[in-house]
Scaffold this motif. Structure first.
Motif, PDB file in Angstrom:
ATOM      1  N   THR A 196       0.825  -1.214   0.000  1.00  0.00           N
ATOM      2  CA  THR A 196       0.000   0.000   0.000  1.00  0.00           C
ATOM      3  C   THR A 196       0.857   1.261   0.000  1.00  0.00           C
ATOM      4  N   ALA A 197       2.161   1.088   0.141  1.00  0.00           N
ATOM      5  CA  ALA A 197       3.097   2.224   0.147  1.00  0.00           C
ATOM      6  C   ALA A 197       4.440   1.740  -0.388  1.00  0.00           C
ATOM      7  N   ASP A 198       5.267   2.666  -0.826  1.00  0.00           N
ATOM      8  CA  ASP A 198       6.638   2.312  -1.178  1.00  0.00           C
ATOM      9  C   ASP A 198       7.338   1.828   0.086  1.00  0.00           C
ATOM     10  N   LEU A 199       8.099   0.737  -0.026  1.00  0.00           N
ATOM     11  CA  LEU A 199       8.816   0.177   1.116  1.00  0.00           C
ATOM     12  C   LEU A 199      10.307   0.333   0.878  1.00  0.00           C
ATOM     13  N   PHE A 200      10.991   0.921   1.857  1.00  0.00           N
ATOM     14  CA  PHE A 200      12.412   1.235   1.735  1.00  0.00           C
ATOM     15  C   PHE A 200      13.238   0.391   2.699  1.00  0.00           C
ATOM     16  N   ASN A 201      14.502   0.200   2.379  1.00  0.00           N
ATOM     17  CA  ASN A 201      15.414  -0.562   3.217  1.00  0.00           C
ATOM     18  C   ASN A 201      15.649   0.169   4.540  1.00  0.00           C
ATOM     19  N   ASP A 202      15.374  -0.524   5.631  1.00  0.00           N
ATOM     20  CA  ASP A 202      15.612   0.034   6.969  1.00  0.00           C
ATOM     21  C   ASP A 202      16.912  -0.502   7.555  1.00  0.00           C
ATOM     22  N   GLY A 203      17.718  -1.122   6.708  1.00  0.00           N
ATOM     23  CA  GLY A 203      18.955  -1.747   7.146  1.00  0.00           C
ATOM     24  C   GLY A 203      18.865  -3.259   7.170  1.00  0.00           C
ATOM     25  N   THR A 249      21.040   1.855   2.495  1.00  0.00           N
ATOM     26  CA  THR A 249      19.986   2.255   3.417  1.00  0.00           C
ATOM     27  C   THR A 249      19.053   3.217   2.691  1.00  0.00           C
ATOM     28  N   ASP A 250      17.775   3.063   2.903  1.00  0.00           N
ATOM     29  CA  ASP A 250      16.725   3.858   2.252  1.00  0.00           C
ATOM     30  C   ASP A 250      16.525   3.531   0.773  1.00  0.00           C
ATOM     31  N   ALA A 251      17.120   2.436   0.275  1.00  0.00           N
ATOM     32  CA  ALA A 251      16.878   2.014  -1.112  1.00  0.00           C
ATOM     33  C   ALA A 251      15.437   1.526  -1.236  1.00  0.00           C
ATOM     34  N   LEU A 252      14.803   1.828  -2.352  1.00  0.00           N
ATOM     35  CA  LEU A 252      13.439   1.366  -2.612  1.00  0.00           C
ATOM     36  C   LEU A 252      13.466  -0.144  -2.829  1.00  0.00           C
ATOM     37  N   LEU A 253      12.719  -0.882  -2.017  1.00  0.00           N
ATOM     38  CA  LEU A 253      12.654  -2.336  -2.133  1.00  0.00           C
ATOM     39  C   LEU A 253      11.406  -2.782  -2.885  1.00  0.00           C
ATOM     40  N   VAL A 254      10.286  -2.135  -2.607  1.00  0.00           N
ATOM     41  CA  VAL A 254       8.994  -2.512  -3.179  1.00  0.00           C
ATOM     42  C   VAL A 254       8.216  -1.235  -3.464  1.00  0.00           C
TER      43      VAL A 254
END
Length: 79
Positions: free
Chosen positions: A18-25, A32-37
């Motif tokens: 339902t939202a962009d999901l970013f790397n939290d580590g 870090t903060d890379a777009l995953l989904v």
């Protein structure tokens, strides 16, 4: 501290982000903060667990290319 209650989704259920999901580590091979989904990407729940202290349900969702991401209930929706 009380969690958000019982699991809202089940193993094997098809969902979408339902939202962009970013790397939290959690993905050390990604910045870090890379777009995953991306929001709207489809996936399937491959495991349901909970945070030990808060009893908050955590859903492991396999999105395309075998990327498994831990999600909270408000980050996914049924397909």
């Amino acid at each position: 501290m009380n969690g958000s209650g019982p699991a809202k989704f089940e193993w094997g259920q098809r969902v979408r982000a339902t939202a962009d999901l970013f790397n939290d580590g959690s993905f050390p091979d990604q910045p870090t903060d890379a777009l995953l989904v991306r929001a709207g990407d489809p996936g399937e729940i491959v495991q349901v667990g909970s945070h030990v202290e808060t009893e908050t349900p955590i859903y492991l969702v396999e999105f395309g290319e075998r990327r498994v991401v831990g999600c909270l209930a408000d980050e996914i929706a049924p397909v």
